[in-house]
Write an enzyme that holds these catalytic residues in place. Sequence first.
Site: not given
Ligand SMILES: Cc1cc2nc3c(=O)[nH]c(=O)nc-3n(C[C@H](O)[C@H](O)[C@H](O)COP(=O)(O)OP(=O)(O)OC[C@H]3O[C@@H](n4cnc5c(N)ncnc54)[C@H](O)[C@@H]3O)c2cc1C
Length: 384
Positions: A149, A233, A269, A354, A357
């Site tokens: 990603w 952020r 409205q 980054e 939510s």
């Molecule tokens: C368009 C795009 C661009 C990106 N660009 C970069 C980049 O340039 N460099 C880079 O390093 N990364 C990049 N990313 C990766 C991004 O940082 C990760 O997708 C993000 O950190 C979430 O990790 P994950 O997708 O593995 O989801 P996971 O960590 O598997 O999490 C999945 C879901 O679980 C839930 N969750 C996770 N943790 C918690 C918590 N502590 N408490 C409650 N709920 C939680 C949330 O709903 C979360 O969305 C990019 C992602 C996208 C979509």
Amino acid sequence: MPAFSLEPDQLAWCAELRRQAAERLRPLAEKGEPGQVNRPLVAELGALGLLPRLFTSGALDLCLMRESLAYACTEAETALALQGLGAHPVHAHGTPEQRAHWLPRVGEGRAVAAFALSEPGAGSDAAALTLTAEPDGPSGWRLTGEKCWISNAPDADFYTVFARTTPGAGSRGVTAFLVPADRPGLTGTPLDMLSPHPIGTLDFDAVPVTTADLLGEPDRGFRVAMGTLNLFRPSVGAFAVGMAQAALDATLAHTAQRDAFGGKLRDLQSVSHQVAELALRTEAARLMVYAAATAYDEGAPDVPRRSAMAKLLATETAQYVVDQAVQLHGARALRRGHLLEHLYREVRAPRIYEGASEVQRGIIAKELYKELYKEPHAGPEADA
Ligand SMILES: Cc1cc2nc3c(=O)[nH]c(=O)nc-3n(C[C@H](O)[C@H](O)[C@H](O)COP(=O)(O)OP(=O)(O)OC[C@H]3O[C@@H](n4cnc5c(N)ncnc54)[C@H](O)[C@@H]3O)c2cc1C
């Protein structure tokens, strides 16, 4: 310091940025190939003097740039932000040689940067990353593993890469390296994503790095990552506010001229009140973004909480505003090429990257409880 309105010169700068985005950047963005870095667009961001400002501006100026560019050209906004994200660690932690080589090229838009933290097994839990830096001689390492990603991969010219130097040490065993794209053993693959900017994976097959490639000290790389994310952020929030404002303005114009039921849509409205709601939420998000960025610029102690709040509120708000804008436009908004069809695709990812939510809520809660235990409690029950 106003609480909170912009100065006239800041407002004029934002208007100029919106004009540049519409007139000089939008035409280049439209010529870009999906999934590939748009180098003419990046070069134009340099020619306009916007990329060098990434290294001289504070957080508020970064937000104003991102919001204003996003309003008229999200592709230009994202290209600018990614140069900042990838190169800020070099600016803040690089050696004089790294800075002298890379920062002028990034500023002129001749070198494309990327920030490589996420892995298949380490997203939100970034401290679980496993890309290994194995010692190789007295002053070197070999990087082996995968990143995924990664925005701008695999087209970027260099990567800020976070690798594990001390196994089992969590966030304390991570080191940041500047890895040029032409290092032997480094390859990558583009990914087809619901997000208009280029994203890919990176494969490291014993990629050689030395102490000259370090960004900061060994085992202190997690601070490099978190310091960069704290700065960026609020500005992700600003990107979201720019998109929300574009959706709102399009909705105002549409509802004012669309004939329906013997009048205009705005005469209903429920429609005009919904437009008011969109404006209300957009402005609230904007104020929180500006306040968080100002707190960062002033070195306030509560930056992590405020940055998290700004990113969370603005990205969730923008999703709501863009979705409701689609609703008030009807079918035309879903036609490929419509501004709202584009924003509908753009607005989704910032709620995940980054720090998703839910992760932002975790940061806010952690900071709140930290405060509670740090100071003698002066809450209501203390008075009772
Ligand atoms: C368009 C795009 C661009 C990106 N660009 C970069 C980049 O340039 N460099 C880079 O390093 N990364 C990049 N990313 C990766 C991004 O940082 C990760 O997708 C993000 O950190 C979430 O990790 P994950 O997708 O593995 O989801 P996971 O960590 O598997 O999490 C999945 C879901 O679980 C839930 N969750 C996770 N943790 C918690 C918590 N502590 N408490 C409650 N709920 C939680 C949330 O709903 C979360 O969305 C990019 C992602 C996208 C979509």
